[in-house]
Design an enzyme around this catalytic site. Structure first.
Site, PDB file in Angstrom:
ATOM      1  N   TYR A 199       0.851  -1.189   0.000  1.00 42.40           N
ATOM      2  CA  TYR A 199       0.000   0.000   0.000  1.00 42.40           C
ATOM      3  C   TYR A 199       0.886   1.238   0.000  1.00 42.40           C
ATOM      4  CZ  TYR A 199      -3.188   3.664   1.548  1.00 42.40           C
ATOM      5  OH  TYR A 199      -3.912   4.824   1.622  1.00 42.40           O
TER       6      TYR A 199
ATOM      7  N   GLU B 210      -3.254   7.516  -4.405  1.00 41.00           N
ATOM      8  CA  GLU B 210      -3.249   6.257  -3.663  1.00 41.00           C
ATOM      9  C   GLU B 210      -3.091   5.082  -4.616  1.00 41.00           C
ATOM     10  OE1 GLU B 210      -5.927   4.641  -0.065  1.00 41.00           O
ATOM     11  OE2 GLU B 210      -7.007   4.756  -1.968  1.00 41.00           O
TER      12      GLU B 210
END
Length: 406
Positions: free
Chosen positions: A122, A210
Site C-alpha cells: 500500500y 493512492e
C-alpha cells in the site's frame, strides 16, 4: 503511524476515474496493467481478445473507493466471461462507503490483463489538512479494508512528512521501504518508485494519490494494480490536461460542459439518443418518439452557434451512454448552421469514441444533400428517412432490435 490512511478533504476537488489516473501515472514511469476502457460488453470482449491474456480484471469505472466490496470488480478467464461481467456492470449503480446512499452509476468498464503477484503493498500521498503538510504513507500489505485494519491495529502504516515541492530524498525513501520489509535488489527500484510518485503528486496538484494495491510480480516489477487520484479543483487553471479530463466526465458535469459547447443537453433514462437543432424541433422529436412508444435517452438541442467540434462533443455524450441502442438525428439546416455541420460532428464523434450505433436521420434544409455525402465520407452508415414520423418509428424499431426495452 497515521490514524487513518486517507485525509479528509472538502468538495473543491476533482476525482479521476481509475483509467484516467493510470494514464497519467504512466507518464511518470509507473507500471500499470495493460488494458483499455469499454463502453459495451461487446467492446469489452474485443479488448480481452486483443490482450490475449490467460486472465482478466474487469472493473466498473466509478469515482469512488470500495468498489471491490460493492461487487464492481471481477477476475475472469475468457473474453466471454469479460463480456458477461461488463454487461452486469454497465449502467448499474454501485453503493460504497464513499458514494453515499445514492451510489454512482458505471458508464464504462476497464478491462486489464490480470497480474500475478508475489506480494501486495500500500502506498499513498495526501494532504493532511489538519497539519498543513504533505504526507506519504506506506504499508506492508494492500487491502480493501485498509482504513478499518489501521483503525483496529491489525495493520501499521509508516508515515513520512514531505517538505513542500521538495519531493522525497533517496535515503528517506529507502528507509521507509526497509520499514515495510523491502530489501535487497528490490530496494533501489522501490525507492525510485516513491520518488516518481512524489513528482506526480506534486506536478498534478493532487490532494490524494493512492496505489492500493501496489503489486510486486515474480519478475521483481512493481505494478499499480489500482490507482486513485484526487486533484485540487482550484489548481485546474494551470492543469489544462486535467481540465480537459473533467469535460469528459459524465452525468451532471456533462450537462454543465454542454452549455459551454453551445448545446442544451439533458440526460434521461431511455435508450434512444436524440439530436436536433432548435429547441422546438428537439421537443417535437422527443414527443414523437414517445408517441411511437420509444424511450428517449436524452434531450439535445444544438444551437445555431455550435461548431462541428461542439456537435461532436454532443454526439460523444450520446455515444458514451451505454444505455443508448439507437440514435435519431432530426435536423433542419439554416443559414447559420447547415446540415453538413451536424454530419461532420457525428463522424468525428464516432471516430473518437470508437462506437457506432444504428443511426436514423431526417435531413431538410440547407446542405441536406451535401450532409449525406459527408456521412458517406466518414463511413457513417445512416438510415435516411423522409419525414419525422417515419424517422421516429424506425429509431424505436432499431433500439428494440438492439436489445432496448419496449
Amino acid at each position: 503511524m497515521a490514524d487513518k490512511p486517507i485525509a479528509a478533504f472538502g468538495e473543491d476537488v476533482m476525482r479521476l476515474h481509475e483509467f484516467q489516473a493510470k494514464t497519467l501515472l504512466t507518464g511518470y514511469g509507473i507500471d500499470v496493467p495493460e488494458g483499455r476502457v469499454a463502453l459495451t460488453s461487446e467492446n469489452a470482449a474485443a479488448i480481452a481478445r486483443d490482450l490475449g491474456s490467460e486472465g482478466f480484471a474487469v472493473k466498473a469505472q466509478i469515482r469512488s473507493g470500495g468498489r471491490g466490496k460493492a461487487g464492481a470488480v471481477r477476475i475472469v478467464r475468457t473474453p466471454e466471461e469479460v463480456a458477461t461481467a461488463a454487461g452486469l456492470f454497465l449502467g448499474r449503480t454501485f453503493v460504497t462507503a464513499q458514494t453515499g446512499p445514492d451510489g454512482a452509476k458505471a458508464h464504462s468498464v476497464l478491462v486489464e490483463r490480470a497480474v500475478t503477484a508475489s506480494r501486495s503493498l500500500y502506498v499513498s500521498f495526501f494532504i493532511d489538512a489538519a497539519k498543513a503538510e504533505a504526507v506519504l504513507l506506506a504499508g506492508a500489505e494492500g487491502s480493501e479494508d485498509i482504513e478499518q485494519q489501521v483503525h483496529t491495529g491489525e495493520m501499521r502504516l509508516e508515515r513520512l512528512s514531505l517538505a513542500p515541492d521538495e519531493g522525497i530524498g533517496e535515503s528517506e525513501a529507502a528507509a521507509l521501504g526497509q520499514r515495510i520489509g523491502i530489501s535487497g535488489n528490490l530496494l533501489p527500484e522501490f525507492t525510485s518508485l516513491l520518488q516518481r510518485l512524489a513528482r506526480a503528486f506534486s506536478a498534478l496538484d493532487a490532494t490524494l494519490l493512492e496505489i492500493n494495491p501496489l503489486l510486486l510480480t515474480g519478475n521483481g516489477d512493481f505494478v499499480a494494480a489500482d490507482a486513485k487520484i484526487v486533484v485540487d479543483d482550484n489548481a485546474l487553471f494551470r492543469q489544462p490536461e486535467l481540465a480537459a479530463l473533467r469535460e469528459e466526465q459524465e452525468d451532471n458535469e456533462g450537462e454543465r460542459v454542454a452549455q459551454n459547447r453551445q448545446l442544451n443537453y439533458i440526460q434521461m433514462d431511455g435508450d434512444i439518443g436524440l439530436v436536433a437543432n432548435g429547441a422546438g424541433l428537439g421537443l417535437a422529436t422527443l414527443d414523437m418518439v414517445r408517441a411511437a412508444n420509444g424511450r428517449p435517452a436524452n434531450f439535445m438541442d444544438i444551437r445555431t452557434t455550435a461548431s462541428s467540434l461542439d456537435v461532436a462533443y454532443g454526439f460523444s455524450l450520446v455515444l458514451n451512454n451505454p444505455a443508448v441502442r439507437s440514435i435519431l438525428v432530426n435536423v433542419h439546416g439554416g443559414g447559420m448552421q447547415p446540415c453538413d455541420t451536424i454530419a461532420d460532428g457525428l463522424g468525428i464523434a464516432m471516430r473518437r469514441t470508437g462506437r457506432t450505433l444504428p443511426t436514423v436521420v431526417r435531413l431538410a434544409g440547407n446542405n441536406a444533400e451535401y450532409a449525406r455525402f459527408r456521412f458517406a465520407n466518414f463511413g457513417c452508415r445512416v438510415i435516411d428517412r423522409p419525414d419525422m414520423w417515419s424517422a421516429a418509428t424506425r429509431a424505436v424499431e432499431e433500439a428494440r432490435a438492439a436489445g432496448g426495452k419496449p
